[in-house]
Design a protein around this motif. Structure first.
Motif, short mmCIF file in Angstrom:
data_model
loop_
_atom_site.label_atom_id
_atom_site.label_comp_id
_atom_site.label_asym_id
_atom_site.label_seq_id
_atom_site.Cartn_x
_atom_site.Cartn_y
_atom_site.Cartn_z
N ALA A 11 0.83 -1.20 0.00
CA ALA A 11 0.00 0.00 0.00
C ALA A 11 0.87 1.26 0.00
CB ALA A 11 -0.93 0.01 1.21
N ILE A 12 1.95 1.23 0.76
CA ILE A 12 2.87 2.39 0.80
C ILE A 12 3.52 2.57 -0.56
CG2 ILE A 12 5.06 3.21 1.78
CD1 ILE A 12 4.12 1.91 4.45
N ASN A 13 3.96 1.47 -1.18
CA ASN A 13 4.57 1.57 -2.51
C ASN A 13 3.59 2.13 -3.53
OD1 ASN A 13 7.15 0.69 -1.89
ND2 ASN A 13 6.63 -1.47 -2.20
N ASP A 14 2.35 1.67 -3.49
CA ASP A 14 1.34 2.17 -4.41
C ASP A 14 1.12 3.67 -4.22
OD1 ASP A 14 1.03 -0.36 -5.47
OD2 ASP A 14 -0.82 -0.80 -4.36
N LYS A 15 1.06 4.10 -2.97
CA LYS A 15 0.86 5.52 -2.66
C LYS A 15 2.06 6.34 -3.15
CE LYS A 15 -1.91 8.38 -0.58
NZ LYS A 15 -3.20 8.67 -1.13
N TYR A 16 3.26 5.81 -2.95
CA TYR A 16 4.48 6.48 -3.39
C TYR A 16 4.46 6.66 -4.91
CZ TYR A 16 9.33 7.04 -4.86
OH TYR A 16 10.47 7.46 -5.47
N LYS A 17 4.12 5.59 -5.62
CA LYS A 17 4.07 5.66 -7.09
C LYS A 17 3.03 6.67 -7.55
CE LYS A 17 5.69 0.95 -7.88
NZ LYS A 17 5.33 -0.40 -8.31
N SER A 18 1.89 6.69 -6.90
CA SER A 18 0.84 7.64 -7.25
C SER A 18 1.31 9.08 -7.04
CB SER A 18 -0.39 7.36 -6.40
OG SER A 18 -1.36 8.34 -6.59
N ILE A 19 1.95 9.33 -5.92
CA ILE A 19 2.45 10.68 -5.63
C ILE A 19 3.55 11.06 -6.60
CG2 ILE A 19 3.72 12.05 -3.92
CD1 ILE A 19 2.10 10.53 -1.77
#
Length: 92
Positions: A57-65
């Motif tokens: 979830a953190i990786n997905d959020k990082y990629k989105s940002i």
């Protein structure tokens, strides 16, 4: 902060369950220890799975940002070029 409380509660529950299991065990000590080890392995697997889900979830959020920031930079460069061209046109 919320995840930390969940992990702490999980660890406290495991410890309490292990203590009660030992105190109230009708089996021999060796059998009880084996049962506790099997349960503990199951809990460890659950914690690992939750940890991996959190990391994903953190990786997905990082990629989105990151993609949002890249888009913002590209948009800023385009606006800068447009403004630069407008200034050149106005000075000619």
């Amino acid at each position: 902060m919320k995840t930390g409380k969940v992990v702490l509660g999980l660890l406290a529950g495991v410890a309490a369950g292990a203590i009660l299991g030992i105190l109230l065990a009708p089996d021999k000590g060796s059998n009880t220890r084996k049962k506790i080890m099997r349960k503990g392995e199951g809990y460890v697997d659950d914690v690992k799975e939750k940890f991996n889900e959190a990391i994903d979830a953190i990786n997905d959020k990082y990629k989105s940002i990151r993609h949002g920031a890249e888009d913002l930079v590209a948009d800023g460069k385009m606006k800068f070029e447009d403004a630069k061209n407008e200034v050149k046109k106005a000075t000619l």
